[in-house]
Design an enzyme around this catalytic site. Structure first.
Site, short mmCIF file in Angstrom:
data_model
loop_
_atom_site.label_atom_id
_atom_site.label_comp_id
_atom_site.label_asym_id
_atom_site.label_seq_id
_atom_site.Cartn_x
_atom_site.Cartn_y
_atom_site.Cartn_z
N SER A 1 0.83 -1.21 0.00
CA SER A 1 0.00 0.00 0.00
C SER A 1 0.86 1.25 0.00
O SER A 1 1.97 1.25 0.54
CB SER A 1 -0.86 -0.02 1.27
N TYR B 1 -1.74 0.02 10.02
CA TYR B 1 -1.96 -0.63 8.72
C TYR B 1 -0.70 -0.52 7.84
O TYR B 1 -0.17 -1.54 7.37
CB TYR B 1 -3.18 0.00 8.03
N LYS C 1 2.14 -3.50 6.66
CA LYS C 1 2.46 -3.77 5.24
C LYS C 1 3.96 -3.61 5.02
O LYS C 1 4.59 -4.42 4.32
CB LYS C 1 1.67 -2.81 4.33
#
Ligand code: UDP
Length: 325
Positions: A116, A140, A144
């Protein structure tokens, strides 16, 4: 080739399973249906398994002679990750490590990993190249990035080959109307705008009108989900042909503001989009736009459907269809 697609019942995973089948591969969808949809599994065999319990996976990979994995299964809401980091560390890190263990046991050497733009944190430079500093500002993005780094070290030590695809703003729906975006709860701008135009939701709230952008609203790089799916098939072919492991941005290099999205949706729906102006959402930078030239050179990839009008039209068609039926 047989390809395991974890999270293949989800939004980007299901569009990619279709693209794999179209390209002559055989997708094998693994999903625990924590957020995916049974109706979205239309191509290939379904395994209703959870990556928290992978005892059966190595034998399955060996028996089926699986050649590669596309790993979509993950939790993906920025705000939720701040409130509940535990969920993100377990789901995005521990479960990915479980998958990597299974791949190693079964000697599956190729993985395409869903990463991402959140790995970059607040952009210091726009458009953002892959070499930009990585300082995630939420769990988040942190999880990643941690997995990208794990892939690098696993690759060095165990020979696994990987491509990490850093998505910017995935949006739109399958042009044939087979699939679309359907999250619960829905937090993404384009489905919210389209559903508001259809009268299925209250007015959209614009998160922030005082950004240092031409119309005061935040700018994002929207990329059609079918273009993302195509990039995954190309990344797989790239690894099969012996390509080097690397991370690639997937975006268009062009940004659109929240107001532009609303205006385009109003035009397409010819109904107007009810909206109101609200404060900024915490953690949202003013502008996020990819430098996606490396993905173009490496994969021979070019977004074909990612002008914002085509994206919103496809989303409109999908939502109009499911609300009718
Ligand atoms: N946004 C908004 N109202 C909403 C949802 C999103 O104004 O109800 C804005 C958000 O602040 C961001 C852009 O739309 O600037 C895209 O947000 P989205 O949640 O779709 O994707 P994200 O960039 O968070 O991955």
């Amino acid at each position: 080739m047989k390809v395991l697609v974890t999270g293949g019942a989800g939004y980007i995973g299901s569009h990619t399973a279709k693209a794999l089948a179209k390209a002559g591969h055989e997708p094998l969808v693994l999903d625990n249906f924590s957020s995916g949809h049974r109706w979205a599994v239309k191509w290939g065999k379904l395994l209703e398994w959870d990556l928290a319990a992978t005892q059966m996976l190595p034998q399955f990979l060996e028996n089926e002679r699986v050649g590669a994995v596309l790993h979509f299964a993950a939790s993906l809401l920025v705000g939720e990750s701040v409130r509940n980091p535990r969920k993100y560390y377990w789901n995005n890190i521990v479960n990915t490590l479980n998958l990597l263990d299974a791949l190693q046991t079964a000697d599956v050497q190729r993985i395409v990993f869903s990463s991402s733009a959140a790995v970059y944190g607040d952009p210091k430079q726009v458009p953002i190249p892959e070499s930009h500093s990585k300082e995630p500002v939420n769990p988040y993005g942190e999880t990643k990035l941690a997995m990208e780094r794990a892939l690098q070290w696993y690759g060095n030590a165990y020979g696994i080959k990987w491509v990490a695809l850093r998505y910017f703003n995935a949006a739109g729906a399958d042009p044939d109307g087979d699939l679309g975006e359907c999250h619960d709860p829905e937090t993404h701008l384009i489905p919210l705008v389209v559903q508001a135009a259809l009268g299925k939701r209250p007015p959209v709230e614009i998160y922030g009108t005082d950004y240092p952008t031409p119309d005061g609203t935040a700018i994002r790089d929207y990329i059609h989900v079918t273009d993302l799916a195509d990039a995954h098939v190309r990344a797989l072919d790239y690894l099969v042909q012996g390509g080097e492991s690397r991370a690639l941005n997937l975006g268009t290099g062009q940004g659109n503001s929240v107001r532009e999205v609303i205006n385009v949706a109003a035009k397409i729906s010819s109904r107007g989009v009810p909206f109101r102006e609200g404060p900024r959402r915490a953690g949202d930078p003013p502008v996020l736009v990819a430098d996606a030239s490396l993905a173009g050179r490496t994969l021979g990839w070019k977004p074909e459907r990612s002008d914002v009008e085509t994206i919103i039209r496809s989303a409109w068609n999908w939502h109009a269809k499911i609300h009718k039926s």
